[in-house]
Scaffold this motif. Structure first.
Motif, PDB file in Angstrom:
ATOM      1  N   LYS A  21       0.834  -1.209   0.000  1.00 15.66           N
ATOM      2  CA  LYS A  21       0.000   0.000   0.000  1.00 15.66           C
ATOM      3  C   LYS A  21       0.867   1.257   0.000  1.00 15.66           C
ATOM      4  N   ASP A  59       0.968   4.092  -2.896  1.00 14.50           N
ATOM      5  CA  ASP A  59       0.715   5.504  -2.584  1.00 14.50           C
ATOM      6  C   ASP A  59       1.865   6.391  -3.060  1.00 14.50           C
ATOM      7  N   THR A  73      -0.864  -0.360  -7.716  1.00 13.27           N
ATOM      8  CA  THR A  73      -2.164  -0.118  -7.091  1.00 13.27           C
ATOM      9  C   THR A  73      -2.990  -1.393  -7.048  1.00 13.27           C
ATOM     10  N   GLU A  74      -3.004  -2.147  -8.138  1.00 21.15           N
ATOM     11  CA  GLU A  74      -3.759  -3.404  -8.173  1.00 21.15           C
ATOM     12  C   GLU A  74      -3.171  -4.450  -7.234  1.00 21.15           C
ATOM     13  N   LYS A  75      -1.833  -4.518  -7.141  1.00 24.13           N
ATOM     14  CA  LYS A  75      -1.203  -5.449  -6.188  1.00 24.13           C
ATOM     15  C   LYS A  75      -1.652  -5.135  -4.775  1.00 24.13           C
ATOM     16  N   ALA A  76      -1.645  -3.856  -4.417  1.00 22.76           N
ATOM     17  CA  ALA A  76      -2.059  -3.457  -3.072  1.00 22.76           C
ATOM     18  C   ALA A  76      -3.533  -3.761  -2.840  1.00 22.76           C
ATOM     19  N   LYS A  77      -4.355  -3.521  -3.852  1.00 20.92           N
ATOM     20  CA  LYS A  77      -5.794  -3.787  -3.725  1.00 20.92           C
ATOM     21  C   LYS A  77      -6.063  -5.270  -3.544  1.00 20.92           C
ATOM     22  N   VAL A  78      -5.424  -6.104  -4.345  1.00 20.55           N
ATOM     23  CA  VAL A  78      -5.630  -7.550  -4.246  1.00 20.55           C
ATOM     24  C   VAL A  78      -5.148  -8.071  -2.893  1.00 20.55           C
ATOM     25  N   LEU A 122      -4.941  -6.405  -0.064  1.00 14.58           N
ATOM     26  CA  LEU A 122      -5.859  -5.932   0.967  1.00 14.58           C
ATOM     27  C   LEU A 122      -7.176  -6.705   0.922  1.00 14.58           C
ATOM     28  N   ASP A 123      -7.685  -6.983  -0.270  1.00 15.67           N
ATOM     29  CA  ASP A 123      -8.907  -7.776  -0.403  1.00 15.67           C
ATOM     30  C   ASP A 123      -8.717  -9.184   0.153  1.00 15.67           C
TER      31      ASP A 123
END
Length: 100
Positions: free
Chosen positions: A46, A50, A71-76, A78-79
């Motif tokens: 994350k 950022d 951004t997608e790595k961080a989103k996945v 976190l999900d």
């Protein structure tokens, strides 16, 4: 950023392991250490995303692909962390509803 991760009491609730019961603490500590390491890894992803977003916004980089991938790595990540948390909470509730 995730601050002050306190897991020892929560881990005792989830596993039923009591430090005073004579259970080997090496297993408990290694699990807690592993869990902290994984949460810190998600946090690092994350922070990296950022930073890349800020650099792109300020014009320090023009590589939108790198920004979107981070951004997608961080989103996945976190999900996945949220899904694991939900599964663990559901399993805990189910265990607590069992009759002995």
């Amino acid at each position: 950023m995730i601050k002050g991760l306190e897991l020892s009491n929560d881990l005792q609730l989830l596993t039923g392991i009591d430090r005073e019961s004579g259970v080997d603490e090496k297993q408990e500590l290694s699990f807690v250490d592993m869990l902290k390491e994984q949460v810190n890894g998600v946090n690092s992803l994350k922070i990296e995303a950022d930073k890349l977003n800020a650099d792109f916004t300020l014009g320090k980089t023009d590589n939108i692909h790198q920004v979107m991938i981070a951004t997608e790595k961080a989103k996945v990540a976190l999900d996945l962390t949220a899904a694991i948390q939900n599964k663990a909470a559901g399993a805990y509730k189910e265990i607590m509803q069992m009759q002995m």
